[in-house]
Design an enzyme around this catalytic site. Structure first.
Site, PDB file in Angstrom:
ATOM      1  N   SER A  11      -1.455  -4.811   7.646  1.00  0.00           N
ATOM      2  CA  SER A  11      -1.981  -5.083   6.305  1.00  0.00           C
ATOM      3  C   SER A  11      -1.834  -6.569   6.017  1.00  0.00           C
ATOM      4  O   SER A  11      -0.724  -7.104   5.994  1.00  0.00           O
ATOM      5  CB  SER A  11      -1.202  -4.300   5.251  1.00  0.00           C
ATOM      6  OG  SER A  11      -1.454  -4.872   3.969  1.00  0.00           O
ATOM      7  N   HIS A  36      -6.015  -3.768   7.851  1.00  0.00           N
ATOM      8  CA  HIS A  36      -5.933  -3.012   6.598  1.00  0.00           C
ATOM      9  C   HIS A  36      -5.991  -4.000   5.427  1.00  0.00           C
ATOM     10  O   HIS A  36      -5.184  -4.936   5.351  1.00  0.00           O
ATOM     11  CB  HIS A  36      -4.616  -2.236   6.600  1.00  0.00           C
ATOM     12  CG  HIS A  36      -4.380  -1.326   5.436  1.00  0.00           C
ATOM     13  ND1 HIS A  36      -4.881  -0.044   5.361  1.00  0.00           N
ATOM     14  CD2 HIS A  36      -3.662  -1.504   4.303  1.00  0.00           C
ATOM     15  CE1 HIS A  36      -4.482   0.525   4.231  1.00  0.00           C
ATOM     16  NE2 HIS A  36      -3.750  -0.338   3.557  1.00  0.00           N
ATOM     17  N   ASP A  38      -5.738  -4.447   1.425  1.00  0.00           N
ATOM     18  CA  ASP A  38      -5.210  -3.802   0.218  1.00  0.00           C
ATOM     19  C   ASP A  38      -5.798  -4.435  -1.035  1.00  0.00           C
ATOM     20  O   ASP A  38      -5.496  -5.590  -1.356  1.00  0.00           O
ATOM     21  CB  ASP A  38      -3.683  -3.960   0.183  1.00  0.00           C
ATOM     22  CG  ASP A  38      -2.998  -2.969   1.104  1.00  0.00           C
ATOM     23  OD1 ASP A  38      -3.327  -1.773   1.023  1.00  0.00           O
ATOM     24  OD2 ASP A  38      -2.140  -3.397   1.899  1.00  0.00           O
ATOM     25  N   MET A  40      -6.043  -4.503  -5.014  1.00  0.00           N
ATOM     26  CA  MET A  40      -5.278  -4.096  -6.212  1.00  0.00           C
ATOM     27  C   MET A  40      -5.878  -4.764  -7.441  1.00  0.00           C
ATOM     28  O   MET A  40      -6.168  -5.969  -7.413  1.00  0.00           O
ATOM     29  CB  MET A  40      -3.821  -4.533  -6.063  1.00  0.00           C
ATOM     30  CG  MET A  40      -3.155  -3.990  -4.809  1.00  0.00           C
ATOM     31  SD  MET A  40      -1.458  -4.566  -4.704  1.00  0.00           S
ATOM     32  CE  MET A  40      -0.936  -3.742  -3.200  1.00  0.00           C
ATOM     33  N   HIS A  70      -8.453  -0.340   1.552  1.00  0.00           N
ATOM     34  CA  HIS A  70      -7.677   0.588   0.714  1.00  0.00           C
ATOM     35  C   HIS A  70      -7.831   0.149  -0.732  1.00  0.00           C
ATOM     36  O   HIS A  70      -7.265  -0.864  -1.140  1.00  0.00           O
ATOM     37  CB  HIS A  70      -6.213   0.533   1.187  1.00  0.00           C
ATOM     38  CG  HIS A  70      -5.267   1.375   0.406  1.00  0.00           C
ATOM     39  ND1 HIS A  70      -3.890   1.244   0.512  1.00  0.00           N
ATOM     40  CD2 HIS A  70      -5.466   2.376  -0.502  1.00  0.00           C
ATOM     41  CE1 HIS A  70      -3.302   2.114  -0.286  1.00  0.00           C
ATOM     42  NE2 HIS A  70      -4.233   2.805  -0.922  1.00  0.00           N
ATOM     43  N   MET A  72      -6.953   0.303  -4.334  1.00  0.00           N
ATOM     44  CA  MET A  72      -5.979   0.752  -5.338  1.00  0.00           C
ATOM     45  C   MET A  72      -6.490   0.249  -6.684  1.00  0.00           C
ATOM     46  O   MET A  72      -5.921  -0.654  -7.299  1.00  0.00           O
ATOM     47  CB  MET A  72      -4.596   0.183  -5.007  1.00  0.00           C
ATOM     48  CG  MET A  72      -3.951   0.890  -3.815  1.00  0.00           C
ATOM     49  SD  MET A  72      -2.615  -0.075  -3.087  1.00  0.00           S
ATOM     50  CE  MET A  72      -3.572  -1.190  -2.081  1.00  0.00           C
ATOM     51  N   MET A 141       0.701   8.007   0.940  1.00  0.00           N
ATOM     52  CA  MET A 141       1.443   6.804   0.544  1.00  0.00           C
ATOM     53  C   MET A 141       2.935   7.091   0.691  1.00  0.00           C
ATOM     54  O   MET A 141       3.444   8.077   0.151  1.00  0.00           O
ATOM     55  CB  MET A 141       1.132   6.433  -0.907  1.00  0.00           C
ATOM     56  CG  MET A 141      -0.259   5.875  -1.153  1.00  0.00           C
ATOM     57  SD  MET A 141      -0.703   4.424  -0.161  1.00  0.00           S
ATOM     58  CE  MET A 141       0.561   3.246  -0.658  1.00  0.00           C
ATOM     59  N   ASP A 179       1.213   4.697   4.787  1.00  0.00           N
ATOM     60  CA  ASP A 179       1.179   3.315   4.302  1.00  0.00           C
ATOM     61  C   ASP A 179       2.378   3.031   3.392  1.00  0.00           C
ATOM     62  O   ASP A 179       2.533   3.672   2.351  1.00  0.00           O
ATOM     63  CB  ASP A 179      -0.136   3.124   3.524  1.00  0.00           C
ATOM     64  CG  ASP A 179      -0.371   1.687   3.078  1.00  0.00           C
ATOM     65  OD1 ASP A 179       0.420   0.813   3.438  1.00  0.00           O
ATOM     66  OD2 ASP A 179      -1.386   1.475   2.372  1.00  0.00           O
TER      67      ASP A 179
END
Ligand code: DX5
Ligand code: ZN
Length: 223
Positions: A11, A36, A38, A40, A70, A72, A141, A179
């Site tokens: 990540s 990966h 992330d 947010m 991913h 979020m 998660m 993760d």
């Protein structure tokens, strides 16, 4: 797409963004072939990370790597198109952020990419049983999403095992991803519990020698 499982997915959240290209290249040199990303938004999770422009740069720097995004974020449906455009080959959305989860999965798949569904540590696995036949991946998660560098929640081992059992009984084809808090000490046990794709942020990018660290983690996965 064929993968040799289990897979390590570094990540970049934990990477040095002033040297992102060389950090990614170091991970790829160690044999990683997933990256990966992330995302947010400061709403679904308390932190803000980066958006589609960075994902686009990552796919440019690592054209042969599998770009695993991913989300979020709240209202993920509104951002699927831009993250596909940026080069995502799989988009994972949170069960907790989707009012119409089937529709969101369909929207992701309509772009010809893979769709993942993530669940937070406090969400029962049974909540996502109705979509298991449509998901390409289920993400357990193992920390509460929002930050890198947190400790692996121990009950995640049992949850991985439970999901692997449900997959076998139901004859489902989804991959299992984990993760959060994966490190040199626990990576073998996490894979044994049933994870196919193991995300690691700090363990990879806090290393002085990222290439050597990726090799070390992958050796643990293959032994
Ligand atoms: C957590 C993120 C993770 C995180 C993993 O909200 O989804 O991908 O970056 O980082 P580590 O491996 O440091 O726990
Ligand atoms: Zn993640």
């Amino acid at each position: 797409m064929n993968f040799n499982l289990p897979v390590l997915a570094p990540s970049i959240l934990a990477a040095d963004f002033t040297n992102l290209e060389s950090q990614i290249n170091a991970a790829l040199k160690g044999g990683a072939n997933w990256i990966h990303c992330d995302i947010m938004d400061g709403h679904f999770v308390p932190n803000i990370s980066f958006g589609p422009n960075i994902v686009k740069q990552v796919s440019k720097v690592a054209p042969d790597a599998f770009i695993d995004t991913h989300l979020m974020i709240e209202n993920p449906d509104e951002y699927i198109d831009v993250f596909v455009e940026a080069g995502s080959e799989m988009i994972t959305v949170h069960y907790e952020a989707c009012t119409h989860l089937h529709r969101t999965i369909q929207k992701i798949k309509s772009h010809g990419i893979m769709a993942g569904v993530a669940i937070n540590p406090a969400t029962s696995i049974h909540n996502i049983e109705p979509v298991m036949e449509y998901a390409d991946m289920v993400l357990i998660m193992s920390v509460n999403p929002g930050y890198g560098g947190q400790s692996f929640i121990e009950s995640s081992y049992a949850r991985l095992q439970e999901l692997a059992d449900i997959r076998e009984l139901g004859g489902y084809g989804f991959l299992i991803q984990v993760d959060g808090g994966v490190n040199l000490k626990n990576i073998s046990q996490v894979a044994e519990a049933g994870a196919d794709i193991l995300v690691a942020g700090n363990t990879v990018f806090s290393a002085k020698d990222v290439t050597a660290r990726v090799k070390e983690l992958q050796e643990k996965l293959s032994s």
